[in-house]
Design an enzyme around this catalytic site. Sequence first.
Site, PDB file in Angstrom:
ATOM      1  N   HIS A  71      -7.296  -1.739   0.067  1.00 52.89           N
ATOM      2  CA  HIS A  71      -7.256  -2.363  -1.238  1.00 52.89           C
ATOM      3  C   HIS A  71      -8.629  -2.146  -1.855  1.00 52.89           C
ATOM      4  O   HIS A  71      -8.802  -2.128  -3.175  1.00 52.89           O
ATOM      5  CB  HIS A  71      -6.913  -3.656  -0.927  1.00 52.89           C
ATOM      6  CG  HIS A  71      -5.383  -4.069  -0.511  1.00 52.89           C
ATOM      7  ND1 HIS A  71      -4.793  -4.993  -0.845  1.00 52.89           N
ATOM      8  CD2 HIS A  71      -4.395  -3.038  -0.366  1.00 52.89           C
ATOM      9  CE1 HIS A  71      -3.444  -4.906  -0.456  1.00 52.89           C
ATOM     10  NE2 HIS A  71      -3.362  -3.698  -0.194  1.00 52.89           N
ATOM     11  N   ASP A  72      -9.826  -2.263  -1.040  1.00 49.61           N
ATOM     12  CA  ASP A  72     -11.033  -2.146  -1.722  1.00 49.61           C
ATOM     13  C   ASP A  72     -11.218  -0.868  -2.437  1.00 49.61           C
ATOM     14  O   ASP A  72     -11.513  -0.802  -3.411  1.00 49.61           O
ATOM     15  CB  ASP A  72     -12.085  -2.300  -0.633  1.00 49.61           C
ATOM     16  CG  ASP A  72     -13.400  -2.309  -1.140  1.00 49.61           C
ATOM     17  OD1 ASP A  72     -13.742  -3.039  -2.251  1.00 49.61           O
ATOM     18  OD2 ASP A  72     -14.290  -1.671  -0.607  1.00 49.61           O
ATOM     19  N   GLY A  77     -13.402   1.866  -6.442  1.00 51.61           N
ATOM     20  CA  GLY A  77     -13.827   2.470  -5.326  1.00 51.61           C
ATOM     21  C   GLY A  77     -14.352   1.701  -4.197  1.00 51.61           C
ATOM     22  O   GLY A  77     -14.082   0.362  -4.102  1.00 51.61           O
ATOM     23  N   SER A  81     -16.069  -4.836  -3.312  1.00 50.55           N
ATOM     24  CA  SER A  81     -15.684  -5.741  -4.358  1.00 50.55           C
ATOM     25  C   SER A  81     -14.670  -6.589  -3.821  1.00 50.55           C
ATOM     26  O   SER A  81     -14.416  -7.787  -4.216  1.00 50.55           O
ATOM     27  CB  SER A  81     -15.351  -5.075  -5.467  1.00 50.55           C
ATOM     28  OG  SER A  81     -14.307  -4.127  -5.343  1.00 50.55           O
ATOM     29  N   PRO A 163      -0.806   0.478  -5.039  1.00 48.61           N
ATOM     30  CA  PRO A 163       0.252   0.861  -4.634  1.00 48.61           C
ATOM     31  C   PRO A 163       1.240  -0.520  -4.019  1.00 48.61           C
ATOM     32  O   PRO A 163       0.546  -1.295  -3.499  1.00 48.61           O
ATOM     33  CB  PRO A 163       0.309   1.691  -3.474  1.00 48.61           C
ATOM     34  CG  PRO A 163      -1.246   2.198  -3.927  1.00 48.61           C
ATOM     35  CD  PRO A 163      -2.120   1.087  -4.286  1.00 48.61           C
ATOM     36  N   HIS A 193       0.927   1.814   8.275  1.00 49.54           N
ATOM     37  CA  HIS A 193       1.835   0.793   8.430  1.00 49.54           C
ATOM     38  C   HIS A 193       2.351   0.762   9.667  1.00 49.54           C
ATOM     39  O   HIS A 193       3.057  -0.291  10.007  1.00 49.54           O
ATOM     40  CB  HIS A 193       2.993   0.824   7.531  1.00 49.54           C
ATOM     41  CG  HIS A 193       2.572   0.294   6.077  1.00 49.54           C
ATOM     42  ND1 HIS A 193       3.663   0.531   4.902  1.00 49.54           N
ATOM     43  CD2 HIS A 193       1.581  -0.062   5.630  1.00 49.54           C
ATOM     44  CE1 HIS A 193       2.856   0.055   3.789  1.00 49.54           C
ATOM     45  NE2 HIS A 193       1.630  -0.366   4.184  1.00 49.54           N
ATOM     46  N   ASP A 255       0.840   4.893  16.256  1.00 48.05           N
ATOM     47  CA  ASP A 255       1.507   6.001  16.523  1.00 48.05           C
ATOM     48  C   ASP A 255       2.604   6.548  15.826  1.00 48.05           C
ATOM     49  O   ASP A 255       2.397   5.985  14.365  1.00 48.05           O
ATOM     50  CB  ASP A 255       1.862   5.663  17.986  1.00 48.05           C
ATOM     51  CG  ASP A 255       3.137   4.733  17.787  1.00 48.05           C
ATOM     52  OD1 ASP A 255       3.385   4.012  16.738  1.00 48.05           O
ATOM     53  OD2 ASP A 255       3.495   4.071  19.138  1.00 48.05           O
TER      54      ASP A 255
END
Length: 331
Positions: A71-72, A77, A81, A163, A193, A255
């Site tokens: 997310h950063d 970039g 932040s 996203p 994920h 995995d």
Amino acid sequence: MGSFFIHTPTLLFLFLIAMAAAAALVQGQGTRVGFYSSTCPQAESIVQKTVISHFQSNPAIAPGLLRMHFHDCFVRGCDASILINGSSTEKTTGPNRLINGYDVIDDAKTQLEAACPGVVSCADILALATRDSVVLTKGLTWIVPTGRRDGLVSLASEVNNLPGPLDSIDVQKQKFADKGLNDQDLVTLVGGHTIGTSACRFFSYRLYNFSNTTANGADPSMDASFVTQLQALCPADGDASRRIALDTGSQNTFDTSFFTNLMNGRGVLESDQKLWTDASTKTFVQRFLGVRGLLGLNFNLEFGRSMVKMSNIGVKTGTDGEIRRVCTAIN
């Protein structure tokens, strides 16, 4: 606990390949391997030990740090932040507010400021801690180029283009392409994920809103037995904030079972399942699974390569930005 690094001959060979790939990928981008070798040689060790300590009491920091870094990097970039406190910063938004692991970065920063004041950036701490957390969940290590500096701006309004679980494949591809990442990077990084979770509110519509299409009322791309399992965990009138594993049966291990679940219609998020149902991304999933007739890909190795690319999105180096004294506030 066991050794932090994996030393079997095959994985050591892959690790050496990853080292070379990392070094090649970042040439000319301002970061480099061993940036702190003379100014703070213990930097990576301090971060690693901090992550291990926190992981032992709270394994949820592993997917948290991975999500935090992602997310950063996708907003302004990789400049830390996301770590800045304030009334309308990135950290205050829905996608970021409840992420596990902020305390890990703060703890590492405190220790690094004591050892090497004003040297190691929060952005680099986050990149290193993310790698270390993946290794603790049995993922393969990778070399993290360092030398990032910390950003001076953090705005909640800029988080809107992350996203999301409702994104089509075309939208996902475009969001990644905008950051210099290709379709393989998309599939690879979403594969993170394998150690993630999601709140029921982000996918429960898939369980109940298709009554005109299927007998059980669920998204037809979902395995019927999996629907029953998820409906029990996320009833229509239940707790929408309850968190559910995105990789059923293997949520604590880094995995390829996440991809196996997609193949079997057991993806939790719609955006994840579409990696299998869309032909353009399905091939990468199949290659990670070693489907016969396709050139195989090693997920752990490719994940490290894609992470090196992602962690160099929009980095600030040289005199751009600053080295924060604390990660939660601009100097």
